[in-house]
Write a protein that holds these residues in place. Structure first.
Motif, PDB file in Angstrom:
ATOM      1  N   ALA A 151       0.835  -1.205   0.000  1.00 36.94           N
ATOM      2  CA  ALA A 151       0.000   0.000   0.000  1.00 36.94           C
ATOM      3  C   ALA A 151       0.871   1.257   0.000  1.00 36.94           C
ATOM      4  O   ALA A 151       0.592   2.216  -0.735  1.00 36.94           O
ATOM      5  N   LYS A 152       1.946   1.231   0.764  1.00 37.49           N
ATOM      6  CA  LYS A 152       2.861   2.381   0.802  1.00 37.49           C
ATOM      7  C   LYS A 152       3.478   2.611  -0.580  1.00 37.49           C
ATOM      8  O   LYS A 152       3.543   3.746  -1.052  1.00 37.49           O
ATOM      9  N   GLU A 153       3.919   1.539  -1.229  1.00 44.25           N
ATOM     10  CA  GLU A 153       4.468   1.655  -2.585  1.00 44.25           C
ATOM     11  C   GLU A 153       3.436   2.252  -3.536  1.00 44.25           C
ATOM     12  O   GLU A 153       3.760   3.102  -4.356  1.00 44.25           O
ATOM     13  N   TYR A 154       2.205   1.786  -3.424  1.00 41.98           N
ATOM     14  CA  TYR A 154       1.134   2.282  -4.277  1.00 41.98           C
ATOM     15  C   TYR A 154       0.907   3.772  -4.066  1.00 41.98           C
ATOM     16  O   TYR A 154       0.779   4.539  -5.023  1.00 41.98           O
ATOM     17  N   PHE A 155       0.871   4.197  -2.814  1.00 41.46           N
ATOM     18  CA  PHE A 155       0.686   5.624  -2.516  1.00 41.46           C
ATOM     19  C   PHE A 155       1.826   6.448  -3.086  1.00 41.46           C
ATOM     20  O   PHE A 155       1.606   7.498  -3.692  1.00 41.46           O
ATOM     21  N   LEU A 156       3.057   5.978  -2.914  1.00 40.65           N
ATOM     22  CA  LEU A 156       4.212   6.724  -3.405  1.00 40.65           C
ATOM     23  C   LEU A 156       4.216   6.796  -4.934  1.00 40.65           C
ATOM     24  O   LEU A 156       4.558   7.830  -5.514  1.00 40.65           O
ATOM     25  N   ALA A 157       3.840   5.703  -5.592  1.00 38.46           N
ATOM     26  CA  ALA A 157       3.821   5.669  -7.054  1.00 38.46           C
ATOM     27  C   ALA A 157       2.731   6.551  -7.644  1.00 38.46           C
ATOM     28  O   ALA A 157       2.853   7.049  -8.747  1.00 38.46           O
ATOM     29  N   ASN A 158       1.670   6.766  -6.896  1.00 42.09           N
ATOM     30  CA  ASN A 158       0.525   7.522  -7.390  1.00 42.09           C
ATOM     31  C   ASN A 158       0.426   8.926  -6.781  1.00 42.09           C
ATOM     32  O   ASN A 158      -0.611   9.562  -6.880  1.00 42.09           O
ATOM     33  N   GLU A 159       1.494   9.363  -6.152  1.00 42.06           N
ATOM     34  CA  GLU A 159       1.539  10.699  -5.553  1.00 42.06           C
ATOM     35  C   GLU A 159       1.292  11.758  -6.624  1.00 42.06           C
ATOM     36  O   GLU A 159       1.873  11.709  -7.701  1.00 42.06           O
ATOM     37  N   GLY A 160       0.400  12.667  -6.344  1.00 38.87           N
ATOM     38  CA  GLY A 160       0.149  13.763  -7.272  1.00 38.87           C
ATOM     39  C   GLY A 160      -0.849  13.458  -8.362  1.00 38.87           C
ATOM     40  O   GLY A 160      -1.095  14.278  -9.227  1.00 38.87           O
ATOM     41  N   MET A 161      -1.412  12.275  -8.353  1.00 34.80           N
ATOM     42  CA  MET A 161      -2.399  11.931  -9.403  1.00 34.80           C
ATOM     43  C   MET A 161      -3.748  12.484  -9.039  1.00 34.80           C
ATOM     44  O   MET A 161      -4.117  12.726  -8.006  1.00 34.80           O
TER      45      MET A 161
END
Length: 98
Positions: free
Chosen positions: A88-98
């Motif tokens: 979940a943390k990886e997902y949040f970081l990858a989708n930051e600013g979307m």
């Protein structure tokens, strides 16, 4: 986590459960269950509590969210829990600013 926190803040302020139940537009038995962690406080109730206790709403919301994550994952295997949190943390970081 969240229930004991709101209980300790209530006790520090010298307030009764009845007063908090009225503020949150619920009954006293339901509020008591919230403090015990048997029932979740609704998201829209968190800002009301933050205002009453004069605490940062983001800090209280962070605790509320963490409590929700814990409630979902507590019954899972430790490795699975931690892997799910990492993913979940990886997902949040990858989708930051979307």
């Amino acid at each position: 986590m969240f229930g004991p926190k709101i209980k300790s803040m209530r006790l520090e302020q010298g307030l009764k459960q009845r007063q908090l139940a009225e503020l949150l537009e619920t009954d006293m038995p339901m509020y008591s269950k919230m403090e015990l962690g048997a029932r979740r406080v609704r998201r829209d109730q968190v800002p009301k509590l933050a205002e009453l206790y004069k605490v940062d709403v983001k800090e209280l919301m962070k605790l509320w969210l963490a409590d929700g994550v814990y409630a979902i994952l507590k019954e899972e295997d430790e490795t699975l829990r931690l892997n799910a949190i990492d993913l979940a943390k990886e997902y949040f970081l990858a989708n930051e600013g979307m």
